[in-house]
Design an enzyme around this catalytic site. Structure first.
Site, PDB file in Angstrom:
ATOM      1  N   GLU A 106       0.820  -1.204   0.000  1.00 31.47           N
ATOM      2  CA  GLU A 106       0.000   0.000   0.000  1.00 31.47           C
ATOM      3  C   GLU A 106       0.867   1.273   0.000  1.00 31.47           C
ATOM      4  OE1 GLU A 106      -2.155  -3.028   2.714  1.00 31.47           O
ATOM      5  OE2 GLU A 106      -0.112  -2.608   2.001  1.00 31.47           O
ATOM      6  N   THR A 132      13.261 -40.519   4.749  1.00 27.79           N
ATOM      7  CA  THR A 132      12.773 -39.243   5.269  1.00 27.79           C
ATOM      8  C   THR A 132      11.505 -38.806   4.551  1.00 27.79           C
ATOM      9  OG1 THR A 132      15.039 -38.569   5.835  1.00 27.79           O
ATOM     10  CG2 THR A 132      13.380 -36.826   5.671  1.00 27.79           C
ATOM     11  N   LEU A 133      11.506 -38.878   3.215  1.00 21.95           N
ATOM     12  CA  LEU A 133      10.342 -38.485   2.429  1.00 21.95           C
ATOM     13  C   LEU A 133       9.126 -39.343   2.770  1.00 21.95           C
ATOM     14  CD1 LEU A 133      12.215 -38.031  -0.953  1.00 21.95           C
ATOM     15  CD2 LEU A 133      10.926 -36.218   0.192  1.00 21.95           C
ATOM     16  N   THR A 144      21.322 -39.175   3.229  1.00 19.74           N
ATOM     17  CA  THR A 144      21.511 -38.293   2.075  1.00 19.74           C
ATOM     18  C   THR A 144      22.682 -37.348   2.306  1.00 19.74           C
ATOM     19  OG1 THR A 144      19.173 -38.381   1.488  1.00 19.74           O
ATOM     20  CG2 THR A 144      20.415 -36.505   0.659  1.00 19.74           C
ATOM     21  N   ALA A 190      13.669 -36.909  -7.461  1.00 17.38           N
ATOM     22  CA  ALA A 190      13.836 -37.287  -8.865  1.00 17.38           C
ATOM     23  C   ALA A 190      13.887 -38.802  -8.942  1.00 17.38           C
ATOM     24  CB  ALA A 190      15.114 -36.674  -9.438  1.00 17.38           C
TER      25      ALA A 190
END
Length: 350
Positions: free
Chosen positions: A53, A292-293, A201, A159
Protein backbone atom coordinates in the site's frame (compact mmCIF):
# COMPACT_ATOMS: atom_id res chain seq x y z
CA UNK A 1 -14.88 -10.88 -14.89
CA UNK A 2 -15.96 -7.86 -12.87
CA UNK A 3 -13.92 -4.67 -12.58
CA UNK A 4 -13.11 -5.54 -8.97
CA UNK A 5 -11.76 -8.90 -10.10
CA UNK A 6 -9.68 -7.33 -12.88
CA UNK A 7 -7.96 -4.96 -10.49
CA UNK A 8 -7.46 -7.70 -7.87
CA UNK A 9 -5.88 -9.85 -10.57
CA UNK A 10 -3.42 -7.04 -11.21
CA UNK A 11 -2.71 -6.96 -7.46
CA UNK A 12 -1.87 -10.66 -7.60
CA UNK A 13 0.45 -10.16 -10.59
CA UNK A 14 2.29 -7.47 -8.68
CA UNK A 15 2.38 -9.45 -5.43
CA UNK A 16 4.11 -12.43 -7.05
CA UNK A 17 7.06 -10.20 -7.97
CA UNK A 18 8.04 -10.32 -4.31
CA UNK A 19 8.31 -14.12 -4.20
CA UNK A 20 11.39 -15.31 -2.36
CA UNK A 21 12.19 -11.86 -0.99
CA UNK A 22 9.45 -11.00 1.51
CA UNK A 23 9.06 -14.13 3.69
CA UNK A 24 8.10 -14.53 6.47
CA UNK A 25 5.81 -11.69 5.38
CA UNK A 26 3.15 -12.50 2.76
CA UNK A 27 3.32 -11.41 -0.87
CA UNK A 28 0.98 -8.46 -1.37
CA UNK A 29 0.08 -6.25 -4.32
CA UNK A 30 -1.96 -3.06 -4.45
CA UNK A 31 -3.43 -0.75 -7.10
CA UNK A 32 -5.13 2.63 -6.77
CA UNK A 33 -7.91 3.32 -9.26
CA UNK A 34 -9.70 6.56 -10.15
CA UNK A 35 -12.52 6.51 -12.70
CA UNK A 36 -11.34 3.13 -14.11
CA UNK A 37 -7.76 4.36 -14.47
CA UNK A 38 -4.88 3.00 -12.43
CA UNK A 39 -3.08 5.99 -10.96
CA UNK A 40 -0.76 4.02 -8.68
CA UNK A 41 0.45 0.49 -8.06
CA UNK A 42 2.98 -1.26 -5.90
CA UNK A 43 3.92 -4.47 -4.12
CA UNK A 44 5.84 -5.61 -1.06
CA UNK A 45 9.35 -5.94 -2.46
CA UNK A 46 11.61 -6.85 0.44
CA UNK A 47 11.12 -8.09 3.99
CA UNK A 48 11.43 -5.22 6.44
CA UNK A 49 10.78 -2.60 3.79
CA UNK A 50 7.66 -0.73 2.67
CA UNK A 51 4.44 -2.68 2.21
CA UNK A 52 2.39 -2.80 -0.99
CA UNK A 53 0.00 0.00 0.00
CA UNK A 54 2.89 2.36 0.77
CA UNK A 55 4.59 1.69 -2.57
CA UNK A 56 1.26 2.01 -4.36
CA UNK A 57 0.40 5.42 -2.91
CA UNK A 58 3.99 6.66 -3.30
CA UNK A 59 3.90 5.77 -7.00
CA UNK A 60 1.10 8.24 -7.77
CA UNK A 61 2.25 11.03 -10.07
CA UNK A 62 2.26 14.55 -8.66
CA UNK A 63 -0.46 15.58 -11.11
CA UNK A 64 -2.74 12.82 -9.80
CA UNK A 65 -2.14 13.20 -6.07
CA UNK A 66 -5.34 15.22 -5.58
CA UNK A 67 -7.26 12.16 -6.86
CA UNK A 68 -6.06 9.83 -4.10
CA UNK A 69 -8.98 10.50 -1.67
CA UNK A 70 -11.43 10.02 -4.55
CA UNK A 71 -9.95 6.69 -5.63
CA UNK A 72 -10.50 3.04 -4.74
CA UNK A 73 -7.54 1.12 -3.36
CA UNK A 74 -7.30 -2.59 -4.12
CA UNK A 75 -5.15 -4.84 -1.94
CA UNK A 76 -4.69 -8.60 -2.32
CA UNK A 77 -4.43 -9.06 1.47
CA UNK A 78 -6.00 -7.22 4.40
CA UNK A 79 -4.00 -4.07 5.28
CA UNK A 80 -2.07 -4.51 8.52
CA UNK A 81 -3.24 -2.77 11.69
CA UNK A 82 -0.14 -3.13 13.86
CA UNK A 83 3.35 -1.69 14.15
CA UNK A 84 5.90 -4.22 12.98
CA UNK A 85 8.89 -3.46 10.78
CA UNK A 86 6.72 -0.70 9.28
CA UNK A 87 3.71 1.38 10.46
CA UNK A 88 0.14 0.10 9.96
CA UNK A 89 -1.05 0.31 6.34
CA UNK A 90 -4.66 0.76 7.46
CA UNK A 91 -3.59 4.01 9.13
CA UNK A 92 -1.93 5.13 5.90
CA UNK A 93 -5.13 4.54 3.91
CA UNK A 94 -7.14 6.49 6.50
CA UNK A 95 -4.56 9.30 6.51
CA UNK A 96 -4.96 9.77 2.76
CA UNK A 97 -8.73 9.87 3.06
CA UNK A 98 -9.37 6.88 0.80
CA UNK A 99 -12.97 5.84 1.39
CA UNK A 100 -13.27 2.82 -0.91
CA UNK A 101 -11.17 -0.28 -0.19
CA UNK A 102 -11.36 -3.67 -1.91
CA UNK A 103 -9.53 -6.56 -0.20
CA UNK A 104 -8.81 -9.97 -1.68
CA UNK A 105 -8.76 -11.91 1.59
CA UNK A 106 -8.36 -11.42 5.32
CA UNK A 107 -5.02 -11.89 7.07
CA UNK A 108 -5.08 -14.71 9.64
CA UNK A 109 -1.87 -13.51 11.32
CA UNK A 110 -2.95 -12.97 14.93
CA UNK A 111 -1.82 -9.32 15.02
CA UNK A 112 -4.03 -8.50 12.04
CA UNK A 113 -6.89 -11.05 11.64
CA UNK A 114 -9.69 -8.63 10.79
CA UNK A 115 -8.35 -5.68 12.78
CA UNK A 116 -7.24 -3.80 9.68
CA UNK A 117 -10.66 -4.12 8.05
CA UNK A 118 -12.38 -3.14 11.30
CA UNK A 119 -10.21 -0.03 11.66
CA UNK A 120 -10.96 1.02 8.08
CA UNK A 121 -14.72 0.57 8.52
CA UNK A 122 -14.71 2.50 11.80
CA UNK A 123 -13.05 5.38 9.93
CA UNK A 124 -16.00 5.45 7.53
CA UNK A 125 -14.43 3.56 4.63
CA UNK A 126 -16.52 1.29 2.42
CA UNK A 127 -14.62 -2.02 2.55
CA UNK A 128 -15.34 -4.95 0.23
CA UNK A 129 -13.72 -8.25 1.23
CA UNK A 130 -13.38 -11.60 -0.54
CA UNK A 131 -12.78 -10.69 -4.19
CA UNK A 132 -10.80 -13.54 -5.82
CA UNK A 133 -10.36 -14.85 -2.29
CA UNK A 134 -9.28 -18.37 -3.27
CA UNK A 135 -6.60 -17.02 -5.61
CA UNK A 136 -5.38 -14.60 -2.97
CA UNK A 137 -5.11 -17.36 -0.38
CA UNK A 138 -3.40 -19.70 -2.87
CA UNK A 139 -0.72 -17.11 -3.60
CA UNK A 140 0.22 -17.04 0.09
CA UNK A 141 -0.45 -20.71 0.88
CA UNK A 142 2.81 -20.96 2.82
CA UNK A 143 1.98 -17.93 4.95
CA UNK A 144 -1.55 -19.17 5.73
CA UNK A 145 -0.42 -22.74 6.47
CA UNK A 146 2.18 -21.45 8.91
CA UNK A 147 -0.20 -19.19 10.86
CA UNK A 148 -3.29 -21.38 10.76
CA UNK A 149 -1.73 -24.86 11.23
CA UNK A 150 1.22 -23.75 13.38
CA UNK A 151 3.72 -25.55 11.17
CA UNK A 152 5.65 -24.79 7.98
CA UNK A 153 4.22 -25.46 4.54
CA UNK A 154 5.84 -28.78 3.55
CA UNK A 155 6.91 -29.48 -0.02
CA UNK A 156 8.44 -32.86 -0.87
CA UNK A 157 10.68 -33.24 -3.90
CA UNK A 158 12.51 -36.12 -5.49
CA UNK A 159 13.84 -37.29 -8.87
CA UNK A 160 13.17 -40.82 -10.08
CA UNK A 161 13.96 -43.02 -13.05
CA UNK A 162 11.38 -44.36 -15.50
CA UNK A 163 11.06 -47.47 -13.30
CA UNK A 164 10.73 -45.40 -10.08
CA UNK A 165 14.24 -45.62 -8.61
CA UNK A 166 15.88 -42.66 -6.88
CA UNK A 167 19.34 -44.17 -6.52
CA UNK A 168 21.55 -47.20 -6.89
CA UNK A 169 22.30 -49.84 -4.27
CA UNK A 170 25.92 -48.70 -4.26
CA UNK A 171 27.45 -45.59 -2.75
CA UNK A 172 27.75 -44.04 -6.21
CA UNK A 173 25.53 -41.02 -6.70
CA UNK A 174 22.96 -41.37 -9.47
CA UNK A 175 22.33 -38.25 -11.57
CA UNK A 176 18.72 -38.48 -12.71
CA UNK A 177 17.43 -35.02 -13.64
CA UNK A 178 18.84 -32.90 -16.47
CA UNK A 179 20.43 -29.45 -16.22
CA UNK A 180 17.15 -27.62 -16.88
CA UNK A 181 15.34 -29.55 -14.17
CA UNK A 182 18.22 -28.90 -11.79
CA UNK A 183 17.66 -25.18 -12.25
CA UNK A 184 14.00 -25.67 -11.45
CA UNK A 185 14.97 -27.45 -8.23
CA UNK A 186 17.20 -24.54 -7.25
CA UNK A 187 14.32 -22.18 -7.95
CA UNK A 188 12.22 -24.24 -5.51
CA UNK A 189 15.00 -23.87 -2.96
CA UNK A 190 14.98 -20.10 -3.38
CA UNK A 191 11.20 -20.05 -2.88
CA UNK A 192 11.32 -21.94 0.43
CA UNK A 193 12.68 -20.81 3.77
CA UNK A 194 14.47 -24.07 4.58
CA UNK A 195 15.54 -27.37 3.04
CA UNK A 196 15.71 -30.70 4.89
CA UNK A 197 17.61 -33.94 4.31
CA UNK A 198 18.21 -37.05 6.38
CA UNK A 199 21.47 -38.47 7.66
CA UNK A 200 22.02 -40.91 4.78
CA UNK A 201 21.51 -38.29 2.08
CA UNK A 202 23.87 -35.89 3.82
CA UNK A 203 26.53 -38.60 4.14
CA UNK A 204 26.25 -40.32 0.76
CA UNK A 205 25.47 -37.35 -1.51
CA UNK A 206 27.34 -34.66 0.45
CA UNK A 207 25.01 -31.92 -0.89
CA UNK A 208 25.59 -28.20 -0.39
CA UNK A 209 21.80 -27.51 -0.47
CA UNK A 210 22.22 -24.00 -1.89
CA UNK A 211 20.41 -22.45 -4.85
CA UNK A 212 23.64 -21.72 -6.74
CA UNK A 213 21.92 -22.41 -10.12
CA UNK A 214 19.27 -19.76 -9.43
CA UNK A 215 19.35 -16.36 -7.73
CA UNK A 216 18.34 -14.89 -4.41
CA UNK A 217 18.71 -15.99 -0.83
CA UNK A 218 19.76 -19.55 0.02
CA UNK A 219 17.42 -21.61 2.21
CA UNK A 220 18.38 -22.47 5.77
CA UNK A 221 19.83 -25.99 5.69
CA UNK A 222 18.28 -28.57 8.01
CA UNK A 223 19.64 -32.06 8.58
CA UNK A 224 18.44 -34.91 10.77
CA UNK A 225 21.41 -36.37 12.60
CA UNK A 226 19.94 -37.95 15.72
CA UNK A 227 23.18 -39.28 17.20
CA UNK A 228 25.55 -36.67 15.69
CA UNK A 229 27.41 -39.14 13.49
CA UNK A 230 27.93 -36.89 10.46
CA UNK A 231 31.55 -35.78 9.87
CA UNK A 232 32.11 -32.03 9.98
CA UNK A 233 33.96 -31.94 6.64
CA UNK A 234 30.63 -32.28 4.79
CA UNK A 235 29.48 -29.33 2.69
CA UNK A 236 26.54 -28.80 5.03
CA UNK A 237 29.02 -27.51 7.60
CA UNK A 238 30.93 -25.15 5.27
CA UNK A 239 29.27 -21.98 6.67
CA UNK A 240 28.02 -20.99 3.19
CA UNK A 241 24.59 -20.76 4.81
CA UNK A 242 23.03 -21.36 8.20
CA UNK A 243 22.69 -25.06 9.09
CA UNK A 244 20.49 -26.54 11.82
CA UNK A 245 21.23 -30.08 13.00
CA UNK A 246 18.27 -31.84 14.62
CA UNK A 247 19.63 -34.30 17.16
CA UNK A 248 19.06 -36.05 20.52
CA UNK A 249 22.43 -35.14 22.06
CA UNK A 250 22.94 -31.42 22.56
CA UNK A 251 21.67 -27.86 22.17
CA UNK A 252 24.41 -25.54 20.99
CA UNK A 253 24.75 -22.34 18.95
CA UNK A 254 27.77 -21.57 16.79
CA UNK A 255 28.41 -19.23 13.86
CA UNK A 256 25.92 -20.31 11.16
CA UNK A 257 25.53 -23.67 12.90
CA UNK A 258 22.85 -24.67 15.38
CA UNK A 259 22.56 -28.01 17.15
CA UNK A 260 18.88 -28.28 18.01
CA UNK A 261 18.12 -30.94 20.61
CA UNK A 262 14.83 -32.79 20.17
CA UNK A 263 12.87 -34.80 22.69
CA UNK A 264 13.82 -38.43 22.10
CA UNK A 265 10.53 -39.63 23.57
CA UNK A 266 8.37 -37.54 21.23
CA UNK A 267 7.46 -38.07 17.57
CA UNK A 268 10.42 -37.02 15.40
CA UNK A 269 8.51 -35.22 12.65
CA UNK A 270 6.19 -33.47 15.08
CA UNK A 271 9.26 -32.24 16.96
CA UNK A 272 10.92 -31.00 13.76
CA UNK A 273 7.83 -29.18 12.54
CA UNK A 274 7.28 -27.64 15.98
CA UNK A 275 10.92 -26.50 15.99
CA UNK A 276 10.46 -24.94 12.54
CA UNK A 277 7.42 -23.05 13.80
CA UNK A 278 9.36 -21.82 16.82
CA UNK A 279 12.25 -20.77 14.55
CA UNK A 280 9.83 -18.89 12.25
CA UNK A 281 10.60 -21.16 9.30
CA UNK A 282 7.50 -20.69 7.19
CA UNK A 283 8.12 -23.22 4.41
CA UNK A 284 10.11 -26.42 4.18
CA UNK A 285 11.45 -28.24 1.11
CA UNK A 286 12.24 -31.88 1.88
CA UNK A 287 14.72 -33.41 -0.56
CA UNK A 288 15.18 -36.87 0.83
CA UNK A 289 16.11 -39.61 0.80
CA UNK A 290 13.37 -42.19 0.59
CA UNK A 291 13.17 -42.91 4.32
CA UNK A 292 12.77 -39.24 5.27
CA UNK A 293 10.34 -38.48 2.43
CA UNK A 294 8.23 -41.56 3.14
CA UNK A 295 7.94 -40.63 6.81
CA UNK A 296 6.34 -37.29 5.88
CA UNK A 297 3.96 -39.10 3.52
CA UNK A 298 3.02 -41.81 6.02
CA UNK A 299 2.26 -39.23 8.72
CA UNK A 300 0.37 -37.05 6.23
CA UNK A 301 2.34 -33.90 7.01
CA UNK A 302 2.92 -32.66 3.50
CA UNK A 303 1.22 -30.08 1.32
CA UNK A 304 2.80 -30.44 -2.13
CA UNK A 305 4.99 -32.96 -3.92
CA UNK A 306 7.20 -32.31 -6.93
CA UNK A 307 8.41 -35.43 -8.76
CA UNK A 308 10.96 -35.24 -11.59
CA UNK A 309 10.83 -38.39 -13.73
CA UNK A 310 13.61 -39.13 -16.21
CA UNK A 311 11.60 -40.99 -18.83
CA UNK A 312 14.65 -42.39 -20.61
CA UNK A 313 16.58 -43.76 -17.64
CA UNK A 314 16.12 -47.21 -16.12
CA UNK A 315 18.10 -48.52 -13.15
CA UNK A 316 17.83 -52.14 -12.05
CA UNK A 317 18.11 -53.12 -8.38
CA UNK A 318 18.11 -49.53 -7.24
CA UNK A 319 16.59 -47.69 -4.28
CA UNK A 320 12.82 -47.40 -4.73
CA UNK A 321 11.16 -44.00 -4.78
CA UNK A 322 8.67 -43.01 -2.06
CA UNK A 323 5.03 -43.99 -2.54
CA UNK A 324 2.25 -41.42 -2.26
CA UNK A 325 -0.75 -42.78 -0.40
CA UNK A 326 -3.19 -40.12 -1.60
CA UNK A 327 -2.69 -37.14 -3.85
CA UNK A 328 -4.23 -34.89 -6.46
CA UNK A 329 -2.33 -34.11 -9.64
CA UNK A 330 -2.12 -30.34 -9.96
CA UNK A 331 -0.02 -29.83 -13.08
CA UNK A 332 2.68 -31.35 -15.24
CA UNK A 333 5.42 -29.97 -17.46
CA UNK A 334 8.20 -31.45 -19.61
CA UNK A 335 11.84 -30.37 -19.78
CA UNK A 336 13.58 -32.47 -22.46
CA UNK A 337 13.57 -36.06 -21.12
CA UNK A 338 12.27 -35.05 -17.67
CA UNK A 339 8.61 -34.99 -16.71
CA UNK A 340 7.90 -32.71 -13.73
CA UNK A 341 4.64 -33.50 -11.95
CA UNK A 342 3.13 -31.49 -9.11
CA UNK A 343 0.74 -33.07 -6.61
CA UNK A 344 -1.27 -31.56 -3.77
CA UNK A 345 -2.53 -33.14 -0.58
CA UNK A 346 -6.35 -33.05 -0.51
CA UNK A 347 -6.31 -33.47 3.28
CA UNK A 348 -4.25 -30.31 3.76
CA UNK A 349 -5.52 -28.11 0.95
CA UNK A 350 -8.09 -26.15 2.99
Amino acid sequence: MTLHEQYLLRCLQLAKLGEGNVAPNPMVGSVLVYDNRIIGEGYHQQYGQAHAEVNCINSVAKADMHLIPLSTIYVSLEPCAHFGKTPPCSDLIIKHGIKKVVVGCTDSFKQVDGKGIEKLRLSGADVTVGVLENYCRALNKKFFTFHEKKRPFVMLKWAETANRKIGTNTNNRLLISNNFSNRLVHQLRQQNAAILVGTNTALLDNPSLTNRLWYGKNPTRLVIDKDLTLPTHLQLFNQAERTIVFNYIKQEEREKLTYYKLNKEADLLEEILAACYQLNIQSLLVEGGTKTLQSFIDQDVWDEVVIITNNSLVVNNGVSAPILSHHVKAKQTVLLNDIITYFTNPNNSK
